[in-house]
Design a protein around this motif. Structure first.
Motif, PDB file in Angstrom:
ATOM      1  N   PHE A  42       0.833  -1.202   0.000  1.00  0.00           N
ATOM      2  CA  PHE A  42       0.000   0.000   0.000  1.00  0.00           C
ATOM      3  C   PHE A  42       0.871   1.257   0.000  1.00  0.00           C
ATOM      4  O   PHE A  42       1.832   1.357   0.774  1.00  0.00           O
ATOM      5  N   GLU A  43       0.474   2.207  -0.840  1.00  0.00           N
ATOM      6  CA  GLU A  43       1.110   3.524  -0.850  1.00  0.00           C
ATOM      7  C   GLU A  43       0.130   4.540  -0.284  1.00  0.00           C
ATOM      8  O   GLU A  43      -1.086   4.344  -0.363  1.00  0.00           O
ATOM      9  N   ASP A  44       0.665   5.634   0.235  1.00  0.00           N
ATOM     10  CA  ASP A  44      -0.188   6.722   0.706  1.00  0.00           C
ATOM     11  C   ASP A  44      -0.747   7.473  -0.513  1.00  0.00           C
ATOM     12  O   ASP A  44      -0.008   7.731  -1.469  1.00  0.00           O
ATOM     13  N   ARG A  45      -2.052   7.805  -0.476  1.00  0.00           N
ATOM     14  CA  ARG A  45      -2.636   8.519  -1.625  1.00  0.00           C
ATOM     15  C   ARG A  45      -1.995   9.883  -1.825  1.00  0.00           C
ATOM     16  O   ARG A  45      -1.961  10.415  -2.922  1.00  0.00           O
ATOM     17  N   GLN A  46      -1.474  10.459  -0.691  1.00  0.00           N
ATOM     18  CA  GLN A  46      -0.812  11.765  -0.812  1.00  0.00           C
ATOM     19  C   GLN A  46       0.680  11.630  -1.095  1.00  0.00           C
ATOM     20  O   GLN A  46       1.443  12.576  -0.921  1.00  0.00           O
ATOM     21  N   SER A  47       1.124  10.424  -1.440  1.00  0.00           N
ATOM     22  CA  SER A  47       2.528  10.150  -1.788  1.00  0.00           C
ATOM     23  C   SER A  47       3.507  10.417  -0.659  1.00  0.00           C
ATOM     24  O   SER A  47       4.682  10.725  -0.904  1.00  0.00           O
ATOM     25  N   ARG A  48       3.034  10.347   0.594  1.00  0.00           N
ATOM     26  CA  ARG A  48       3.983  10.499   1.697  1.00  0.00           C
ATOM     27  C   ARG A  48       4.732   9.194   1.912  1.00  0.00           C
ATOM     28  O   ARG A  48       4.228   8.120   1.589  1.00  0.00           O
ATOM     29  N   THR A  49       5.910   9.285   2.467  1.00  0.00           N
ATOM     30  CA  THR A  49       6.618   8.070   2.877  1.00  0.00           C
ATOM     31  C   THR A  49       6.079   7.665   4.263  1.00  0.00           C
ATOM     32  O   THR A  49       5.298   8.405   4.868  1.00  0.00           O
TER      33      THR A  49
END
Ligand code: FES
Length: 352
Positions: A42-49
Motif C-alpha cells: 500500500f502507498e499513501d494517496r498523498q505520496s507520503r513516505t
C-alpha cells in the motif's frame, strides 16, 4: 523518459511523512507468498513516505459488504524502505477480512488506515540477544525486524525459530534463507510439523516444546524471547518459556479471530451514557461494533485487545472480555473494559 514510479533516496528524505492517524492508502501490488497467503503493498494517496518501527502493526478500516471491519495487521515491510507499507495476510477458514483481501484486493483499490502503533518492535525493546519465535503468519513482524537488521547491517546476535505446518506453508522462505546466508550474526531455524512433501527439507521437524527449542538454541535461557503467532502456538510457546525460565518474554498475537456463534454470550442492550443513545449487541458482537452501529466513535487501534486505546468505563452490567493484556489490573478494578474485545452478557451501560 519520465519514470514517475521511481524514487531516489534524496526524494524520500524530502517527501512529507505519514506517522499515523487516518489516511487513505492505495494498493500498489498484490504478491503470492504461499498457496494461502498474499502480500499487499500500500502507498499513501498523498505520496507520503511511512515512518514506523520494525515490528509495529497498522490498523485498517476495511469496508466489506457495506459493513465497517476494522483489523490490525503487523507490517511486514521495513521503515528503511519507506515508500510503502506491506502486510501479508493468510486465509483463515471463515475469516471475513482475510478471505476478502485474498479474493478481492487488487492494485488501484483504496483502503482506509486508522493508525500505526505497537510496542512489540525492534527499537523500543532493545535486546543484546533476542530470540524471535513465530508460528504461521506470526512471521510478519519478524520479517520486518530482520529486513531492518539486513538494511542497517545491525550486528546483534539474533536467532529466529519459525514453525510452519509443512514446507509449502513457510512464508518468506526465500528472504529468510537469503538473510541467514548473508549475515553470520543471524541464525534462522525453519521447523515444520510434516516434511513428507519435501524429503530433503533442510530445516527441522517437530512441534514447539522445551526439548526441541533447547536442541536448536543451546543458549536459550540467556535469550529474550519475542514471540508471535496464532493463539494455540502462543499457548504452547508460553508453556515452553515457563519450563525453561526464560529471561524475558514479549508477545504479539495478530491474525483474524473468528466469531464463534456458540460462545454462550447472549449479547444484549447497550446504553451509551454520555451520548444518551441505546444500541444492541448481537451475540458475538463487541461493544465497539455496537457503538459503530449507532454512529458512536470510540477511539481504537489494534482491535485485538493489545493497545488499550479503546478503553472505556462500564458502569453497569457484565461482559466477556477476551483481551491480550491491553488493560492493567487497576484499570479492570476501576470498571474499565476494552470495547474491541468485550461482548456483553445482558444489558450494559458504558461511558461513551
Ligand atoms: S483497539 Fe487496541 S485494545 Fe482495543
Amino acid at each position: 523518459m519520465n519514470f514517475p514510479f521511481r524514487y531516489s533516496l534524496s526524494t524520500a528524505n524530502r517527501q512529507p511523512c505519514y506517522r499515523g492517524g487516518p489516511a487513505t492508502l492505495v494498493c500498489k501490488a498484490v504478491m503470492e507468498e504461499t498457496h494461502d497467503a498474499r502480500t499487499f503493498v500500500f502507498e499513501d494517496r498523498q505520496s507520503r513516505t511511512f515512518d514506523f518501527k520494525p515490528g509495529q502493526y497498522a490498523t485498517f478500516k476495511f469496508e466489506i459488504g457495506g459493513k465497517l471491519c476494522p483489523r490490525a495487521y503487523s507490517i511486514c515491510s521495513t521503515p528503511t524502505r519507506p515508500h510503502n507499507i506491506q502486510i501479508t495476510v493468510k486465509r483463515v477458514p471463515g475469516g471475513v477480512v482475510s478471505n476478502w483481501l485474498n479474493d478481492e484486493m487488487r492494485p488501484g483499490m483504496e483502503v482506509e488506515i486508522a493508525d500505526i502503533g505497537g510496542t512489540f518492535n525492534y527499537l523500543d525493546l532493545p535486546s543484546s540477544k533476542p530470540l524471535f519465535l513465530s508460528g504461521g503468519s506470526g512471521v510478519t513482524p519478524v520479517i520486518s525486524m530482520l529486513q531492518y537488521i539486513n538494511d542497517v547491517v545491525d550486528p546483534t546476535d539474533v536467532v529466529f525459530v519459525y514453525f510452519s505446518r509443512t514446507p509449502r506453508d513457510i512464508i518468506f522462505r526465500d528472504q529468510l534463507e537469503f538473510i541467514a546466508k548473508r549475515f553470520k550474526n543471524v541464525t534462522i531455524h525453519l521447523v515444520v510439523g510434516d516434511d513428507s512433501e519435501e524429503p530433503h527439507f533442510p530445516g527441522a521437524k517437530g512441534h514447539i516444546g522445551a526439548a526441541l527449542m533447547q536442541s536448536l538454541v543451546p543458549d536459550l535461557q540467556e535469550r529474550e524471547i519475542f514471540m508471535c503467532g496464532p493463539e494455540g502456538f502462543m499457548k504452547a510457546a508460553r508453556e515452553m518459556a515457563r519450563q525453561i525460565s526464560v529471561t524475558a518474554l514479549h508477545e504479539e498475537s495478530f491474525g483474524e479471530k473468528i466469531t464463534i456463534d456458540d460462545t454462550g454470550d447472549p449479547g444484549g442492550e447497550v446504553y451509551f451514557a454520555l451520548s444518551g443513545k441505546h444500541g444492541k449487541c448481537a451475540p458475538g458482537e463487541t461493544l465497539l461494533e455496537a457503538a459503530l452501529n449507532v454512529a458512536i466513535w470510540i477511539e481504537s487501534s489494534c482491535q485485538q485487545g493489545v493497545c488499550g486505546s479503546c478503553r472505556i468505563r462500564m458502569t453497569q452490567g457484565a461482559v466477556d472480555m477476551n483481551d491480550l493484556g491491553g488493560l492493567s489490573d487497576e484499570e479492570k478494578a476501576g470498571g474499565y473494559v476494552l470495547a474491541c474485545c468485550s461482548r456483553p452478557r445482558g444489558a450494559v451501560s458504558i461511558e461513551a
